[in-house]
Design a protein around this motif. Structure first.
Motif, PDB file in Angstrom:
ATOM      1  N   GLY A  13    -134.531 -19.405  13.723  1.00 56.33           N
ATOM      2  CA  GLY A  13    -135.278 -18.290  14.295  1.00 56.33           C
ATOM      3  C   GLY A  13    -135.847 -17.311  13.291  1.00 56.33           C
ATOM      4  N   ARG A  14    -135.788 -17.663  11.997  1.00 54.98           N
ATOM      5  CA  ARG A  14    -136.373 -16.772  10.996  1.00 54.98           C
ATOM      6  C   ARG A  14    -137.044 -17.584   9.891  1.00 54.98           C
ATOM      7  N   GLU A  15    -137.881 -16.923   9.134  1.00 61.36           N
ATOM      8  CA  GLU A  15    -138.587 -17.581   8.041  1.00 61.36           C
ATOM      9  C   GLU A  15    -137.711 -17.548   6.785  1.00 61.36           C
ATOM     10  N   VAL A  16    -137.484 -18.711   6.192  1.00 66.45           N
ATOM     11  CA  VAL A  16    -136.681 -18.800   4.965  1.00 66.45           C
ATOM     12  C   VAL A  16    -137.388 -19.718   3.971  1.00 66.45           C
ATOM     13  N   TRP A  17    -137.093 -19.526   2.695  1.00 66.27           N
ATOM     14  CA  TRP A  17    -137.621 -20.465   1.709  1.00 66.27           C
ATOM     15  C   TRP A  17    -136.925 -21.820   1.882  1.00 66.27           C
ATOM     16  N   PRO A  18    -137.632 -22.910   1.665  1.00 70.86           N
ATOM     17  CA  PRO A  18    -137.021 -24.245   1.804  1.00 70.86           C
ATOM     18  C   PRO A  18    -136.172 -24.594   0.586  1.00 70.86           C
ATOM     19  N   LEU A  19    -135.328 -23.668   0.197  1.00 72.26           N
ATOM     20  CA  LEU A  19    -134.445 -23.803  -0.961  1.00 72.26           C
ATOM     21  C   LEU A  19    -133.008 -23.611  -0.476  1.00 72.26           C
ATOM     22  N   ILE A  20    -132.188 -24.632  -0.647  1.00 72.22           N
ATOM     23  CA  ILE A  20    -130.825 -24.624  -0.138  1.00 72.22           C
ATOM     24  C   ILE A  20    -129.845 -24.621  -1.305  1.00 72.22           C
ATOM     25  N   GLU A  21    -128.864 -23.750  -1.219  1.00 73.02           N
ATOM     26  CA  GLU A  21    -127.778 -23.748  -2.191  1.00 73.02           C
ATOM     27  C   GLU A  21    -126.810 -24.863  -1.818  1.00 73.02           C
ATOM     28  N   GLY A  22    -126.529 -25.750  -2.758  1.00 70.27           N
ATOM     29  CA  GLY A  22    -125.570 -26.817  -2.487  1.00 70.27           C
ATOM     30  C   GLY A  22    -124.188 -26.247  -2.247  1.00 70.27           C
ATOM     31  N   GLY A  23    -123.467 -26.791  -1.265  1.00 67.57           N
ATOM     32  CA  GLY A  23    -122.137 -26.293  -0.919  1.00 67.57           C
ATOM     33  C   GLY A  23    -121.057 -27.030  -1.676  1.00 67.57           C
ATOM     34  N   LYS A  24    -120.648 -26.496  -2.799  1.00 69.35           N
ATOM     35  CA  LYS A  24    -119.862 -27.253  -3.773  1.00 69.35           C
ATOM     36  C   LYS A  24    -118.358 -27.079  -3.603  1.00 69.35           C
ATOM     37  N   GLY A  25    -117.739 -27.929  -2.830  1.00 69.33           N
ATOM     38  CA  GLY A  25    -116.298 -28.133  -2.812  1.00 69.33           C
ATOM     39  C   GLY A  25    -115.402 -26.922  -2.818  1.00 69.33           C
ATOM     40  N   VAL A  26    -114.273 -27.053  -3.501  1.00 67.37           N
ATOM     41  CA  VAL A  26    -113.214 -26.054  -3.464  1.00 67.37           C
ATOM     42  C   VAL A  26    -113.581 -24.811  -4.271  1.00 67.37           C
ATOM     43  N   SER A  27    -113.933 -23.742  -3.570  1.00 67.33           N
ATOM     44  CA  SER A  27    -114.133 -22.415  -4.173  1.00 67.33           C
ATOM     45  C   SER A  27    -115.195 -22.369  -5.272  1.00 67.33           C
ATOM     46  N   ALA A  28    -116.085 -23.345  -5.332  1.00 67.60           N
ATOM     47  CA  ALA A  28    -117.179 -23.289  -6.297  1.00 67.60           C
ATOM     48  C   ALA A  28    -118.437 -22.708  -5.666  1.00 67.60           C
ATOM     49  N   ILE A  43    -131.427 -20.497   1.892  1.00 69.01           N
ATOM     50  CA  ILE A  43    -130.323 -20.905   2.766  1.00 69.01           C
ATOM     51  C   ILE A  43    -129.077 -21.026   1.901  1.00 69.01           C
ATOM     52  N   GLY A  44    -128.174 -20.045   2.042  1.00 69.16           N
ATOM     53  CA  GLY A  44    -126.925 -20.073   1.296  1.00 69.16           C
ATOM     54  C   GLY A  44    -125.915 -20.951   1.993  1.00 69.16           C
ATOM     55  N   THR A  45    -125.006 -21.544   1.221  1.00 65.52           N
ATOM     56  CA  THR A  45    -124.046 -22.481   1.805  1.00 65.52           C
ATOM     57  C   THR A  45    -122.623 -22.130   1.389  1.00 65.52           C
ATOM     58  N   VAL A  46    -121.817 -21.728   2.359  1.00 66.31           N
ATOM     59  CA  VAL A  46    -120.402 -21.477   2.128  1.00 66.31           C
ATOM     60  C   VAL A  46    -119.658 -22.805   2.160  1.00 66.31           C
ATOM     61  N   SER A  47    -118.883 -23.082   1.127  1.00 69.40           N
ATOM     62  CA  SER A  47    -118.038 -24.267   1.162  1.00 69.40           C
ATOM     63  C   SER A  47    -116.846 -23.991   2.056  1.00 69.40           C
ATOM     64  N   ALA A  48    -116.671 -24.814   3.086  1.00 70.86           N
ATOM     65  CA  ALA A  48    -115.532 -24.682   3.994  1.00 70.86           C
ATOM     66  C   ALA A  48    -114.433 -25.676   3.638  1.00 70.86           C
ATOM     67  N   VAL A  49    -114.362 -26.026   2.351  1.00 74.64           N
ATOM     68  CA  VAL A  49    -113.340 -26.944   1.860  1.00 74.64           C
ATOM     69  C   VAL A  49    -112.254 -26.117   1.171  1.00 74.64           C
ATOM     70  N   ASN A  50    -111.169 -25.845   1.894  1.00 75.72           N
ATOM     71  CA  ASN A  50    -110.055 -25.070   1.340  1.00 75.72           C
ATOM     72  C   ASN A  50    -110.520 -23.784   0.685  1.00 75.72           C
ATOM     73  N   ALA A  51    -111.343 -23.034   1.408  1.00 81.60           N
ATOM     74  CA  ALA A  51    -111.888 -21.786   0.881  1.00 81.60           C
ATOM     75  C   ALA A  51    -110.808 -20.724   0.739  1.00 81.60           C
ATOM     76  N   ASP A  52    -111.069 -19.759  -0.132  1.00 76.28           N
ATOM     77  CA  ASP A  52    -110.128 -18.663  -0.359  1.00 76.28           C
ATOM     78  C   ASP A  52    -110.144 -17.665   0.792  1.00 76.28           C
ATOM     79  N   SER A  53    -108.965 -17.144   1.108  1.00 71.44           N
ATOM     80  CA  SER A  53    -108.859 -15.986   1.987  1.00 71.44           C
ATOM     81  C   SER A  53    -108.219 -14.861   1.175  1.00 71.44           C
ATOM     82  N   TYR A  54    -108.156 -13.656   1.746  1.00 75.39           N
ATOM     83  CA  TYR A  54    -107.752 -12.484   0.979  1.00 75.39           C
ATOM     84  C   TYR A  54    -106.701 -11.680   1.724  1.00 75.39           C
ATOM     85  N   ASP A  55    -105.873 -10.969   0.954  1.00 76.33           N
ATOM     86  CA  ASP A  55    -104.883 -10.097   1.577  1.00 76.33           C
ATOM     87  C   ASP A  55    -105.494  -8.705   1.822  1.00 76.33           C
ATOM     88  N   ALA A  56    -104.663  -7.778   2.280  1.00 76.99           N
ATOM     89  CA  ALA A  56    -105.159  -6.451   2.641  1.00 76.99           C
ATOM     90  C   ALA A  56    -105.741  -5.694   1.446  1.00 76.99           C
TER      91      ALA A  56
END
Length: 468
Positions: A13-28, A43-56
């Motif tokens: 639903g929006r205009e974006v450049w046809p440039l995609i960030e590769g979603g590189k594995g564990v926390s890369a 188009i940014g790509t979050v890697s959902a392969v054992n991604a980091d979470s954070y504490d308070a």
């Protein structure tokens, strides 16, 4: 003005450049890099392969697997993965400022892939535009995308693979397929989709392969507006001049995996970034040591050379006297049911004399020779398995049914979760698997990176849009 009039595309639903960030594995690839890529209009790509979470306090939560059984540790891993991916998506969305788009990337062959994907999408409604997915044949990807109302972008390496996915599943959810990612199996970093019919030592020109993919898509009735995303080996857009506005190929977009590693927002540690500047042509090896069973591309370092040499210290055996295997092995193993050739027995004796005193059996009825320290590490890593893959050759884990592949654990491989987590969080680059695409040597040659310059993601995207 973008290179050769490269134009934005409509996505989510929006205009974006046809440039995609590769979603590189564990926390890369995480929220910082993907959020910045989206903020730059791509188009940014979050890697959902054992991604980091954070504490308070905002500190990374260590992923500790203290359950007694593999199955329980696997459940811990899935919980970590969903929490981490959820947090990264939310942060990426905030960083993007409502610009560009955010995708998530999963490997279909990772352990619990479907649960991680379902859990993450359920937690991030309205924040994720699409899902990229490769490393296997993700037939259920379209069904999951439809359930959560997001787009999907399958990653394939041949027209044949796409046709199989389309026939079995994707034709039912054609309207949500936003693009097809063609990942060059000889040039891309990380895991590659080489088939048994393709020679890892004989790279093929991507143009005819992508043309064949478009031809297949047209024959199957895929809408002409669905882009093909070229991934693997992409550096300067000007080198792909004849791909843009090419009627034979149709609409083309580009994915950048290696170049975004060396940016201010890239989450990889400084040691990894510094190492990228020293890579020379030929320093990235396409190998088959991964416990996934897939070929993958990584930088030649001490870690990789150890795996190479380990497999070189390998001999075949029979459980009974058999033709040329007419002598009993008396080095590195216990027992008398190891029959080998005289030549191989001589090799084994030499390896043992050199300190490689431990013989470990492989699933192919061979024996590899390692030091006692290496044997202990291999056995500990196998015992500590947390089920990060759907099928693991190294530990014999399987994430369903009876939780075992039924095959002997393979000491020629390694724990991929351990090494990727370590290098991504500051571990020694020489002692861990360091993924990179085969164009990584261009960091040395590209004047953009001279004098140790590290661009922001915005500066990199702007540079890419000029053709360089």
């Amino acid at each position: 003005m973008a290179f050769k009039g490269l134009e934005p595309i409509s996505y989510g639903g929006r205009e974006v450049w046809p440039l995609i960030e590769g979603g590189k594995g564990v926390s890369a690839t995480n929220s910082e890099s993907s959020g910045a890529w989206a903020a730059a209009g791509g188009i940014g790509t979050v890697s959902a392969v054992n991604a980091d979470s954070y504490d308070a306090e905002g500190k990374i939560v260590p992923q500790i697997y203290d359950a007694l059984t593999r199955k329980e540790r696997h459940e811990q891993l899935i919980a970590y993965a969903i929490d981490g991916a959820t947090e990264q998506v939310k942060r990426a969305h905030d960083i993007s400022g409502g610009k560009g788009a955010i995708n998530i990337n999963v490997l279909w062959e990772m352990g619990g892939a479907q649960q991680v994907l379902e859990g993450t999408l359920a937690n991030t409604k309205g924040l994720v535009t699409g899902v990229t997915c490769g490393a296997g044949m993700p037939y259920k990807l379209a069904e999951i995308a439809a359930h959560h109302g997001v787009h999907y972008l399958p990653i394939i390496s041949s027209a044949r693979a796409f046709r199989a996915l389309w026939k079995r599943s994707y034709h039912k959810v054609a309207d949500l397929m936003a693009a097809v990612v063609y990942e060059d199996p000889w040039l891309a970093g990380g895991h590659n989709g080489l088939s048994n019919a393709e020679d890892p030592l004989k790279p093929e020109d991507p143009y005819p392969r992508v043309a064949a993919l478009r031809d297949t898509m047209r024959k199957e009735g895929v809408a002409e507006g669905v882009p093909i995303v070229m991934a693997g080996g992409v550096w300067f857009l000007r080198e792909w001049d004849d791909w843009i506005d090419n009627p034979e190929l149709g609409k083309i977009a580009f994915q950048f995996g290696t170049r975004p590693l060396l940016t201010e927002e890239s989450p990889i540690p400084q040691g990894w970034k510094d190492a990228l500047r020293d890579i020379e042509p030929g320093d990235v090896l396409l190998h088959k040591f991964s416990p996934t069973g897939f070929y993958s591309s990584a930088v030649k370092n001490d870690f990789l050379f150890d795996l190479i040499r380990r497999s070189e210290r390998q001999i075949a055996y029979s459980k009974a006297e058999d033709g040329a295997r007419c002598v009993q092995l008396d080095a590195g193993v216990r027992g008398k049911n190891f029959w080998v050739s005289e030549e191989d027995r001589a090799k084994a004796r030499e390896w043992v004399a050199a300190g490689y005193t431990e013989g470990l059996k492989t699933p192919e009825e061979t024996i590899v020779f390692v030091t006692p320290e290496s044997r202990d590490m291999i056995r500990k890593d196998q015992a500590d398995c947390m089920g990060c893959l759907s099928h693991c050759a190294f530990s014999s884990w399987k994430d369903h049914d009876n939780y075992t592949t039924g095959r002997l654990a393979d000491p020629r491989s390694f724990c991929i979760q351990k090494t990727l987590q370590d290098i991504a969080h500051g571990g020694p680059v020489e002692e861990n698997l360091m993924f990179a695409g085969h164009a990584a040597y261009r960091f040395r040659e590209d004047p953009f990176y001279s004098n140790n310059f590290t661009p922001s993601v915005k500066q990199l995207v702007d540079r890419i849009l000029t053709g360089d």
